[in-house]
Scaffold this active site. Structure first.
Site, short mmCIF file in Angstrom:
data_model
loop_
_atom_site.label_atom_id
_atom_site.label_comp_id
_atom_site.label_asym_id
_atom_site.label_seq_id
_atom_site.Cartn_x
_atom_site.Cartn_y
_atom_site.Cartn_z
N LYS A 87 -2.23 -9.90 0.71
CA LYS A 87 -3.17 -8.97 -0.19
C LYS A 87 -2.70 -9.08 -1.44
CE LYS A 87 -0.50 -5.21 1.66
NZ LYS A 87 -0.48 -4.22 2.52
N TYR A 99 11.38 3.46 -29.33
CA TYR A 99 10.49 4.97 -29.13
C TYR A 99 11.38 6.12 -28.52
CZ TYR A 99 6.23 2.38 -29.99
OH TYR A 99 5.28 1.56 -30.55
C1 LIG Z 1 0.79 -4.71 3.59
C2 LIG Z 1 0.44 -4.35 5.10
C3 LIG Z 1 1.39 -5.41 6.25
C4 LIG Z 1 2.54 -6.12 5.36
O1 LIG Z 1 3.54 -5.06 4.95
P1 LIG Z 1 5.08 -5.46 4.58
O2 LIG Z 1 5.73 -4.32 4.54
O3 LIG Z 1 4.79 -6.02 3.09
O4 LIG Z 1 5.45 -6.60 5.34
C5 LIG Z 1 1.12 -5.56 7.40
N1 LIG Z 1 -0.03 -4.73 7.76
C6 LIG Z 1 -0.64 -3.67 7.14
C7 LIG Z 1 -1.67 -2.97 7.91
C8 LIG Z 1 -0.60 -3.82 5.76
O5 LIG Z 1 -1.27 -2.94 4.95
#
Ligand SMILES: *Cc1c(COP(=O)(O)O)cnc(C)c1O
Length: 388
Positions: free
Chosen positions: A60, A276
């Site tokens: 993702k 800044y």
């Molecule tokens: C993002 C996600 C994962 C992967 O999680 P990690 O901690 O990055 O391994 C797995 N399952 C779901 C439902 C997620 O949203």
């Protein structure tokens, strides 16, 4: 890093070298090197650890910021057959990258999204009764038993059917044959958290209501838990990309390396301030290296320094050197006073990630987690892929 420069390829074309400015085409911004061989090794390591459970890959958010078009085929070549994205819009580019893989969309189904899902041959992860009804209607309308996953909430209160709803669906049927039943750990990264064992217990009971349907619970942290947490399919994400899922996690290979140019060297006097808000005051005559790196590149402003707090570090001339002052949109200042005179020259590259500086180190300076550092990695870096 593989160090095998023969396999480099730059997304933007042109000079693919990661160091050296001899051709005059030195990038004025950062160079982000993504080691696809290390990514594949990390997947194989996790897959071996959880076998005989199968290992998917969560890609993702553009493969956690690294580029799904390059990351997914590398994971597919390593052996991954099942991939997860968050949004329906992420399914089409993933499908183009891995034509023969099984794709799931974690965010499920929005009204009107069935066609997008089917066009990418993706399976929604359905987490509510209305979503299940919509998918069942789509199946009925097409006279087809279209595969989809069921997400059951076992203690996170984010997505998923309640335990009672899951029982109802198991008794009455979903209107299609679920291809996966899954849940997600809320505290997998906190060893010994009592919710983790409770979620496993609740999930095991729900999974038993769907005999013959593969079950999935483990994210990266879950892969490191005992076998009873692995079920049939694990869904690691961050660990594949070299992020730490647990403070005690075994070291996976770093996948990203970030180098940015020094664009100016200057000297400041004791008592003068830097950047800044005049947030950092020099306590001695100081040599500063100004880097072409700022928060618009995903170098989080929260990692900046002030008189009250230490900021992030980068590596120059082989030494860790501290940030001084705030991070600007495109720039930051590094204190190189402790390096030998002349050790750094204009055009040199500072290592921001790599050579022992991990995404989690950088995250710690910004009060966040490696996931956020990865998914914030800038869009204006020149990206170079190794070992793809
Ligand atoms: C993002 C996600 C994962 C992967 O999680 P990690 O901690 O990055 O391994 C797995 N399952 C779901 C439902 C997620 O949203």
């Amino acid at each position: 890093m593989s160090g095998d420069t023969s396999k480099e390829s730059a997304e933007t074309g042109g000079d693919t070298r990661t160091t050296g400015a001899a051709t005059g085409s030195a990038p004025a911004g950062g160079v982000l090197t993504i080691d696809l061989a290390a990514l594949a090794d990390n997947w194989r390591m996790l897959a071996a650890r959880i076998a005989p459970a199968a290992c998917a890959a969560v890609v993702k958010a553009d493969a956690y910021g690294l580029g799904v078009a390059r990351a997914a085929p590398a994971l597919r070549a390593a052996g991954a057959r099942t991939f997860f994205v968050a949004l329906a819009e992420e399914a089409a580019p993933l499908r183009a990258a891995v034509p023969d893989a099984t794709l799931y969309v974690l965010g499920g189904l929005l009204p009107g999204n069935v066609d997008a899902m089917l066009a990418a041959d993706a399976r929604p992860v359905l987490g509510s009764l209305p979503e299940i009804a919509d998918w069942a209607a789509a199946c009925a309308a097409r006279g087809a038993d279209l595969p989809a996953a069921l997400h059951v909430d076992t203690g996170m209160n984010r997505l998923g059917l309640s335990l009672e709803e899951a029982r109802q669906v198991a008794e009455r049927g979903a209107g299609f044959t679920p291809s996966l039943v899954m849940t997600h750990l809320a505290c997998g990264d906190t060893p010994g958290h009592p919710l983790t064992a409770l979620q496993r217990e609740r999930f095991a009971a729900v999974a038993a209501l769907f005999p013959g349907v593969p079950a999935s619970l483990a994210n990266s942290a879950g892969c490191l838990l005992p076998r009873s947490y692995h079920f049939d399919l694990a869904r690691p994400g961050v660990a594949l990309y070299g992020g730490r899922s647990l403070a005690s996690a075994p070291a996976l290979k770093p996948v990203v390396r970030l180098e940015v140019p020094v664009i100016q060297l200057r000297t400041g006097e004791a008592g003068e301030s830097v950047g800044y808000g005049a947030a950092s005051t020099l306590t001695r005559r100081s040599r500063l290296a100004i880097l072409s790196l700022g928060y618009a590149d995903g170098f989080l402003r929260a990692s900046g320094a002030s008189d009250a707090r230490r900021g992030a570090e980068v590596i120059l001339a082989g030494q860790r050197c501290p940030l001084v002052g705030r991070v600007s949109m495109d720039l930051c200042a590094i204190d190189i006073t402790d390096l030998p005179d002349g050790a750094v020259t204009r055009g040199d590259r500072a290592v921001v990630l790599g050579d022992g500086l991990s995404v989690d180190d950088l995250a710690a300076h910004a009060g966040t987690i490696g996931y956020e550092v990865l998914t914030s990695l800038g869009r204006r870096y020149r990206r170079v892929y190794l070992g793809g």
